[in-house]
Design a protein around this motif. Structure first.
Motif, short mmCIF file in Angstrom:
data_model
loop_
_atom_site.label_atom_id
_atom_site.label_comp_id
_atom_site.label_asym_id
_atom_site.label_seq_id
_atom_site.Cartn_x
_atom_site.Cartn_y
_atom_site.Cartn_z
N PRO A 158 0.83 -1.21 0.00
CA PRO A 158 0.00 0.00 0.00
C PRO A 158 0.86 1.25 0.00
CG PRO A 158 0.01 -0.97 2.18
CD PRO A 158 0.77 -1.91 1.29
N GLY A 159 0.29 2.30 -0.51
CA GLY A 159 1.00 3.57 -0.62
C GLY A 159 1.15 4.26 0.72
N ARG A 160 1.83 5.38 0.66
CA ARG A 160 2.10 6.14 1.87
C ARG A 160 0.82 6.72 2.48
NH1 ARG A 160 7.22 9.82 2.07
NH2 ARG A 160 7.52 9.69 4.30
N GLY A 161 -0.11 7.18 1.66
CA GLY A 161 -1.35 7.80 2.13
C GLY A 161 -2.20 6.87 3.00
N PRO A 162 -2.52 5.67 2.49
CA PRO A 162 -3.31 4.76 3.32
C PRO A 162 -2.62 4.34 4.62
CG PRO A 162 -3.37 4.04 1.03
CD PRO A 162 -2.37 5.15 1.13
N LEU A 163 -1.30 4.23 4.59
CA LEU A 163 -0.57 3.88 5.81
C LEU A 163 -0.63 5.00 6.84
CD1 LEU A 163 2.52 2.08 4.26
CD2 LEU A 163 0.61 1.04 5.48
N ILE A 164 -0.54 6.23 6.38
CA ILE A 164 -0.67 7.37 7.29
C ILE A 164 -2.08 7.41 7.86
CG2 ILE A 164 -0.72 9.91 7.39
CD1 ILE A 164 1.64 9.88 5.42
N LEU A 165 -3.07 7.16 7.01
CA LEU A 165 -4.45 7.14 7.49
C LEU A 165 -4.65 6.07 8.56
CD1 LEU A 165 -7.37 8.20 7.16
CD2 LEU A 165 -7.71 6.36 5.52
N LEU A 166 -4.10 4.89 8.35
CA LEU A 166 -4.20 3.82 9.35
C LEU A 166 -3.49 4.21 10.65
CD1 LEU A 166 -3.71 0.63 7.16
CD2 LEU A 166 -5.75 1.28 8.44
N ALA A 167 -2.35 4.87 10.54
CA ALA A 167 -1.63 5.31 11.74
C ALA A 167 -2.46 6.33 12.51
CB ALA A 167 -0.27 5.90 11.35
#
Length: 111
Positions: free
Chosen positions: A73-82
């Motif tokens: 997954p890209g950086r955006g979805p990972l930041i959203l999950l964090a």
């Protein structure tokens, strides 16, 4: 004159009177008169999920920091999950504080 809210010698409050301000509005629903929140279960759940959500926020944050442009997954979805894990951890912490405060107040009422 002593302040009843900050005075350590004040009388403990029973669970039936332990609302946000210390008194409840009249009953309007059909719930039993003795309905109570399961505080020990809430304490257990908050204590279990607080470290899990903190670990999830840290894991997804570190993963997002190391993600490159073409990764999935890209950086955006990972930041959203964090961020979601961080908000859930904050909610669990707040619930833990509220439950501990209510249990401490209840213990004082049992004396």
């Amino acid at each position: 004159m002593r302040d009843p809210h900050t005075d350590p010698t004040r009388e403990p409050v029973s669970r039936a009177r332990s609302g946000t301000i210390g008194r409840r509005s009249p009953r309007t629903g059909t719930e039993p008169v003795t309905a109570r929140s399961p505080l020990r279960l809430r304490l257990l759940l908050a204590a279990v999920f607080l470290p899990l959500f903190v670990a999830g926020a840290a894991l997804f944050g570190v993963w997002a920091a190391g993600a490159d442009a073409g990764d999935s997954p890209g950086r955006g979805p990972l930041i959203l999950l964090a961020v979601v894990c961080g908000v859930l951890a904050l909610t669990a912490l707040l619930d833990l504080v509220v439950v501990l405060r209510r249990l401490r107040r209840e213990r004082g009422a049992a004396r």
